[in-house]
Design an enzyme around this catalytic site. Structure first.
Site, PDB file in Angstrom:
ATOM      1  N   SER A   1       0.740  -1.271   0.101  1.00  0.00           N
ATOM      2  CA  SER A   1      -0.102  -0.063  -0.054  1.00  0.00           C
ATOM      3  C   SER A   1       0.795   1.247  -0.051  1.00  0.00           C
ATOM      4  O   SER A   1       1.807   1.534  -0.996  1.00  0.00           O
ATOM      5  CB  SER A   1      -1.108   0.201   1.166  1.00  0.00           C
ATOM      6  OG  SER A   1      -1.708   1.069   1.071  1.00  0.00           O
ATOM      7  N   THR A   2       0.616   2.196   1.090  1.00  0.00           N
ATOM      8  CA  THR A   2       1.421   3.295   0.967  1.00  0.00           C
ATOM      9  C   THR A   2       3.018   2.992   0.956  1.00  0.00           C
ATOM     10  O   THR A   2       3.664   2.216   1.762  1.00  0.00           O
ATOM     11  CB  THR A   2       1.395   4.187   2.216  1.00  0.00           C
ATOM     12  OG1 THR A   2      -0.191   4.359   2.522  1.00  0.00           O
ATOM     13  CG2 THR A   2       1.772   5.588   2.323  1.00  0.00           C
TER      14      THR A   2
ATOM     15  N   HIS B   1      -2.625  -1.089  -3.348  1.00  0.00           N
ATOM     16  CA  HIS B   1      -3.816  -0.351  -3.048  1.00  0.00           C
ATOM     17  C   HIS B   1      -3.592   1.161  -4.149  1.00  0.00           C
ATOM     18  O   HIS B   1      -2.682   1.900  -3.953  1.00  0.00           O
ATOM     19  CB  HIS B   1      -4.088   0.226  -1.598  1.00  0.00           C
ATOM     20  CG  HIS B   1      -3.971  -0.692  -0.907  1.00  0.00           C
ATOM     21  ND1 HIS B   1      -3.924  -0.672   0.571  1.00  0.00           N
ATOM     22  CD2 HIS B   1      -4.861  -2.159  -1.050  1.00  0.00           C
ATOM     23  CE1 HIS B   1      -4.404  -1.785   1.248  1.00  0.00           C
ATOM     24  NE2 HIS B   1      -4.841  -2.588   0.252  1.00  0.00           N
TER      25      HIS B   1
ATOM     26  N   MET C   1       0.044   1.198   5.290  1.00  0.00           N
ATOM     27  CA  MET C   1      -0.859   1.406   6.444  1.00  0.00           C
ATOM     28  C   MET C   1      -2.052   0.631   6.685  1.00  0.00           C
ATOM     29  O   MET C   1      -2.750   0.052   5.730  1.00  0.00           O
ATOM     30  CB  MET C   1      -1.345   3.071   6.401  1.00  0.00           C
ATOM     31  CG  MET C   1      -1.627   3.487   7.754  1.00  0.00           C
ATOM     32  SD  MET C   1      -1.869   5.090   7.820  1.00  0.00           S
ATOM     33  CE  MET C   1      -2.650   5.423   9.555  1.00  0.00           C
TER      34      MET C   1
ATOM     35  N   ASP D   1      -4.738  -4.651   6.146  1.00  0.00           N
ATOM     36  CA  ASP D   1      -5.150  -5.542   5.052  1.00  0.00           C
ATOM     37  C   ASP D   1      -4.278  -6.647   4.743  1.00  0.00           C
ATOM     38  O   ASP D   1      -3.070  -6.480   4.284  1.00  0.00           O
ATOM     39  CB  ASP D   1      -5.262  -4.490   3.957  1.00  0.00           C
ATOM     40  CG  ASP D   1      -6.115  -5.170   2.626  1.00  0.00           C
ATOM     41  OD1 ASP D   1      -7.092  -6.337   3.155  1.00  0.00           O
ATOM     42  OD2 ASP D   1      -5.853  -5.022   1.522  1.00  0.00           O
TER      43      ASP D   1
END
Length: 379
Positions: free
Chosen positions: A191-192, A217, A310, A313
């Protein structure tokens, strides 16, 4: 509690007002100033010392990329880019991430009411992630002038960067065809900070690597451009996944921005399966969905990798994958932009190894070499 101080930089007064309302609706953050262009933003940064900056890409007087470069060089601050969903917008957005922006969101549509809650949740989550991030400057080494042959070393990853290619050398490019006939697979969640982490890993993998399925993401409309950019700098083939296509060695398949990606079977072959089902952990695509499909289809043949991001998930499904026989690698805290997703997976006992970003490709190939000669597990 000290609130996260946010500076909103956008040439549209309507967008500045909307973003400010979204930010000020949260208990843990506030808009401390707004600016219509980078020159006013420069003065606001000096005056208010913001924790996070939201930065429009296309502005008068100085575009967002030029201003981002100045910020990261002179006064490093977490930056969340606000991008338009256009071909130029996507290309410039990925350049911003290479330069050190923590993440991006698409520009809100002023005429939407339904879906605004989801958009507000997305942007405030990303502001929190930016505030929590560990910042990496100059992630993409500048290419030397044409005709020079000297290599460079990426100051963040420590990887050797060839002058002409502008990418990391494969950690081992003499693996022959060892994995091509096996059923080994690699599933990656991120993700991030994941766009750059994925680049670092995939650039190092040789053409005969096992197939890779990736859930990053990312909003709809950006994943194809992201896959195309990676494909230009990697030895393996990188593409956006399509429903029902056969999964092949030497290929990496990235989940489309609005669909879940799952591992499936069609006879003896692995295939990509896509789904429009509801978001999981507020994400579609979701790492949880990808890892759960790995646990159900062929866990003993899988290496799972959890990268920076973050939230949580994918953490539970990664733990379930390990219990079912998968081998898992998590990115360590020091090299993660945001340590949330790896931390949650490690806390659940999902990790066989916790490794720095610049060592993940090496450890992956070493593990696969160790087990490469074994018979493929049939389901």
């Amino acid at each position: 509690m000290n609130k996260i101080k946010v500076l909103v930089v956008d040439d549209s007064a309507l967008i500045r007002n909307l973003m400010s309302k979204i930010i000020n609706s949260q208990q843990d953050m506030e808009t401390i100033a707004t600016a219509p262009d980078p020159f006013i933003a420069r003065d606001q940064i000096k005056k208010f010392n913001p924790d996070v900056i939201t930065l429009d890409i296309e502005m008068p007087k100085m575009d967002g990329i030029e201003f981002l470069e100045k910020i990261m060089r002179l006064r490093p601050t977490p930056v969340l880019m606000v991008s338009t969903l256009t071909e130029r917008g996507t290309d410039v957005t990925f350049r911003a991430l290479e330069l050190g922006a923590v993440d991006f969101v698409t520009k809100p549509k002023l005429d939407i009411s339904q879906g605004m809650i989801d958009y507000a949740n997305e942007i405030t989550d990303k502001i929190r992630a930016a505030h929590a991030a560990r910042y990496r400057l100059n992630r993409l080494p500048a290419k030397p002038p044409a005709g020079t042959a000297s290599s460079q070393v990426d100051p963040v990853t420590g990887l050797v960067v060839p002058a002409q290619a502008g990418k990391a050398l494969p950690v081992n490019n003499a693996l022959g065809n060892r994995f091509a006939a096996t059923e080994k697979l690699v599933l990656i969640g991120s993700s991030t900070g994941g766009t750059e982490a994925l680049r670092v890993i995939l650039e190092q993998l040789p053409k005969d690597s096992p197939a890779i399925l990736i859930t990053q993401h990312m909003p709809a409309g950006f994943t194809k451009s992201f896959a195309d950019r990676l494909n230009q700098v990697c030895d393996i083939t990188v593409k956006e996944a399509t429903h029902g296509e056969r999964i092949l060695p030497g290929h990496a398949y990235i989940a489309p921005g609005d669909k879940h990606l799952m591992l499936g079977r069609n006879g003896a072959n692995y295939i990509c399966q896509l789904s429009d089902s509801e978001p999981v952990n507020r994400h579609r695509p979701s790492v949880e969905v990808l890892f759960k499909s790995g646990q159900e289809v062929s866990p003993r043949n899988i290496v799972g990798i959890m990268l920076t991001g973050m939230g949580k998930d994918g953490a539970q499904a990664m733990a379930d994958m390990k219990k079912a026989g998968a081998y898992n690698i998590c990115q360590d805290e020091a090299s993660s932009v945001v340590f949330g997703m790896p931390r949650e997976a490690i806390a659940l006992g999902a990790a066989d190894e916790v490794v720095s970003l610049n060592q993940i490709a090496k450890r992956l190939l070493e593990h696969l070499s160790k087990i490469g000669g074994r018979s493929a597990v049939r389901i």
